[in-house]
Design a protein around this motif. Sequence first.
Motif, short mmCIF file in Angstrom:
data_model
loop_
_atom_site.label_atom_id
_atom_site.label_comp_id
_atom_site.label_asym_id
_atom_site.label_seq_id
_atom_site.Cartn_x
_atom_site.Cartn_y
_atom_site.Cartn_z
N LEU A 200 0.01 -2.90 -6.30
CA LEU A 200 -0.23 -1.68 -5.53
C LEU A 200 1.04 -0.89 -5.25
O LEU A 200 1.02 0.33 -5.18
CB LEU A 200 -0.94 -2.05 -4.22
CG LEU A 200 -2.29 -2.73 -4.45
CD1 LEU A 200 -2.89 -3.20 -3.13
CD2 LEU A 200 -3.25 -1.80 -5.15
N SER A 201 2.16 -1.58 -5.12
CA SER A 201 3.39 -0.85 -4.81
C SER A 201 3.82 0.04 -5.99
O SER A 201 4.40 1.10 -5.80
CB SER A 201 4.51 -1.82 -4.43
OG SER A 201 4.73 -2.72 -5.49
N ASP A 202 3.49 -0.38 -7.22
CA ASP A 202 3.77 0.45 -8.39
C ASP A 202 3.02 1.77 -8.29
O ASP A 202 3.54 2.83 -8.62
CB ASP A 202 3.33 -0.25 -9.69
CG ASP A 202 4.26 -1.38 -10.07
OD1 ASP A 202 5.24 -1.60 -9.34
OD2 ASP A 202 4.00 -2.03 -11.08
N VAL A 203 1.78 1.66 -7.88
CA VAL A 203 0.93 2.83 -7.76
C VAL A 203 1.47 3.78 -6.69
O VAL A 203 1.57 4.98 -6.89
CB VAL A 203 -0.50 2.38 -7.40
CG1 VAL A 203 -1.38 3.58 -7.10
CG2 VAL A 203 -1.08 1.57 -8.53
N GLU A 204 1.83 3.20 -5.55
CA GLU A 204 2.35 4.03 -4.46
C GLU A 204 3.62 4.75 -4.88
O GLU A 204 3.91 5.84 -4.42
CB GLU A 204 2.60 3.16 -3.21
CG GLU A 204 1.30 2.90 -2.49
CD GLU A 204 1.41 1.98 -1.31
OE1 GLU A 204 2.26 1.05 -1.34
OE2 GLU A 204 0.64 2.16 -0.35
N LYS B 146 -4.38 8.11 1.79
CA LYS B 146 -3.65 7.78 3.03
C LYS B 146 -4.41 8.24 4.28
O LYS B 146 -4.24 7.68 5.34
CB LYS B 146 -2.27 8.46 3.02
CG LYS B 146 -1.33 7.91 1.97
CD LYS B 146 -0.51 6.80 2.53
CE LYS B 146 0.35 6.21 1.42
NZ LYS B 146 0.96 4.95 1.77
N SER B 147 -5.22 9.30 4.14
CA SER B 147 -5.91 9.77 5.34
C SER B 147 -7.33 9.21 5.44
O SER B 147 -8.05 9.50 6.38
CB SER B 147 -5.94 11.30 5.38
OG SER B 147 -6.58 11.78 4.23
N ALA B 148 -7.72 8.40 4.44
CA ALA B 148 -9.07 7.83 4.46
C ALA B 148 -9.04 6.42 5.04
O ALA B 148 -8.01 5.93 5.46
CB ALA B 148 -9.63 7.79 3.05
N GLY B 149 -10.22 5.81 5.06
CA GLY B 149 -10.29 4.41 5.43
C GLY B 149 -10.20 4.20 6.92
O GLY B 149 -9.82 5.09 7.67
N SER B 150 -10.54 3.03 7.34
CA SER B 150 -10.55 2.75 8.77
C SER B 150 -9.33 1.92 9.16
O SER B 150 -9.28 1.33 10.21
CB SER B 150 -11.84 2.03 9.14
OG SER B 150 -12.01 0.93 8.28
N GLY B 151 -8.35 1.91 8.27
CA GLY B 151 -7.16 1.09 8.52
C GLY B 151 -6.20 1.69 9.53
O GLY B 151 -5.16 1.10 9.83
N PRO C 248 -2.84 4.09 6.74
CA PRO C 248 -3.55 3.12 5.91
C PRO C 248 -2.77 2.92 4.62
O PRO C 248 -2.29 3.88 4.03
CB PRO C 248 -4.90 3.78 5.65
CG PRO C 248 -4.71 5.22 5.90
CD PRO C 248 -3.53 5.39 6.80
N THR C 249 -2.60 1.70 4.22
CA THR C 249 -1.90 1.45 2.96
C THR C 249 -2.94 1.19 1.88
O THR C 249 -4.10 0.90 2.18
CB THR C 249 -1.01 0.20 3.08
OG1 THR C 249 -1.86 -0.89 3.45
CG2 THR C 249 0.07 0.39 4.12
N PHE D 102 -7.61 -1.69 -0.19
CA PHE D 102 -8.02 -2.65 -1.21
C PHE D 102 -8.74 -3.83 -0.55
O PHE D 102 -9.80 -4.27 -1.00
CB PHE D 102 -6.78 -3.13 -1.96
CG PHE D 102 -7.08 -3.94 -3.17
CD1 PHE D 102 -7.51 -3.33 -4.33
CD2 PHE D 102 -6.92 -5.32 -3.17
CE1 PHE D 102 -7.78 -4.07 -5.47
CE2 PHE D 102 -7.18 -6.07 -4.30
CZ PHE D 102 -7.62 -5.44 -5.45
N MET D 103 -8.16 -4.32 0.53
CA MET D 103 -8.76 -5.45 1.24
C MET D 103 -10.12 -5.07 1.80
O MET D 103 -11.07 -5.83 1.75
CB MET D 103 -7.85 -5.90 2.39
CG MET D 103 -6.53 -6.47 1.92
SD MET D 103 -6.78 -7.87 0.81
CE MET D 103 -5.13 -8.16 0.26
N GLU D 104 -10.22 -3.85 2.33
CA GLU D 104 -11.48 -3.36 2.88
C GLU D 104 -12.55 -3.31 1.79
O GLU D 104 -13.66 -3.78 1.97
CB GLU D 104 -11.25 -1.94 3.40
CG GLU D 104 -11.78 -1.67 4.78
CD GLU D 104 -11.35 -0.28 5.22
OE1 GLU D 104 -12.10 0.65 4.94
OE2 GLU D 104 -10.27 -0.15 5.79
#
Length: 300
Positions: A192-196, A220-225, A288-289, A294-296
Amino acid sequence: MDMLTISRVSKTFGNRKVINNLSFSVPEHSVFGFIGENGAGKTTTMRMILGLLQMDRGQITVNGEQVVYGQNRTNRYIGYLPDVPEFYGFMTPMEYLRLCGAVTGMTKKETEDQAKKLLDMVELSHHEKRICGFSRGMKQRLGIAQALLNRPKLLICDEPTSALDPVGRKEILDILSSIRRHTTVLFSTHILSDVERICDEVAFLHQGSIAFCGTMEEIKSAGSGRGYEVEFFRSQDAGAFAEVFQGGSRMERNVLRYERKTEADMMQAMRFLGQRSIPVQRIQMLEPTLESLFMEVTGR
Ligand SMILES: Nc1ncnc2c1ncn2[C@@H]1O[C@H](COP(=O)(O)OP(=O)(O)O)[C@@H](O)[C@H]1O
Ligand SMILES: [Mg+2]
């Protein structure tokens, strides 16, 4: 314009549906990250884009032209670096690229110019060594040079960084990032860090279809993280705060983290701290990372 579109594609192996109604598109000149766990179907999807594998249903277009299984018309737009590239080990990089140019019908002059330029770019121009003595990173770099030889509009790389150490990975990412002006890049990865680091857009493949996709900002602005974190000077302050604001987790002695909270929740916490005159070292909204998303998505 979209360089690649995949619409409602499905693929079954035996009785296992690996790709299920998959749709996404890759805009021209983007670096597009195709993320998925091992076995998610990334390689399978790439092989269908190349017309090497027949899909059960759906349609794929490259540069506006439909991909037909078993035909390679649309592959003239594509450069491909497979997950395990194979080379003739007894050749030098230059000899190998000359061969590739001849096989794909390029002129000698064109091949020579393009090969020199590309070997410079991937920093292999001073290697008179045979390919069999190359490190993995050098082989991947040569693979990228080879895939770019024909000046493709779309470069497809299947996990180009997965087998590399951090230095080798950075070299590959820098190269992919540097060619975005001329070439659209689709690369698969589970890192995932490659993608970021380099992607404009991503698509997450999970259980055969896209769990989410979008630009890095959208993600980054989505998700409930989202949530916030407060760092106190004194641990007794952290204790007092935690009694009023329940549901936080103690990250360190003086650090409390509240997941899935809004900005309004954080403002409420700040008012409380102000009213009680509790000094804090830091109060911070969490982003959110990709990892939390991904975990969600994968339910871990
Ligand atoms: N030719 C094939 N025959 C049967 N099963 C296959 C074949 N190719 C891939 N698979 C299966 O499809 C799933 C997805 O594989 P793959 O596309 O290689 O995943 P990824 O590249 O994301 O790791 C895996 O479970 C794999 O075992
Ligand atoms: Mg794979």
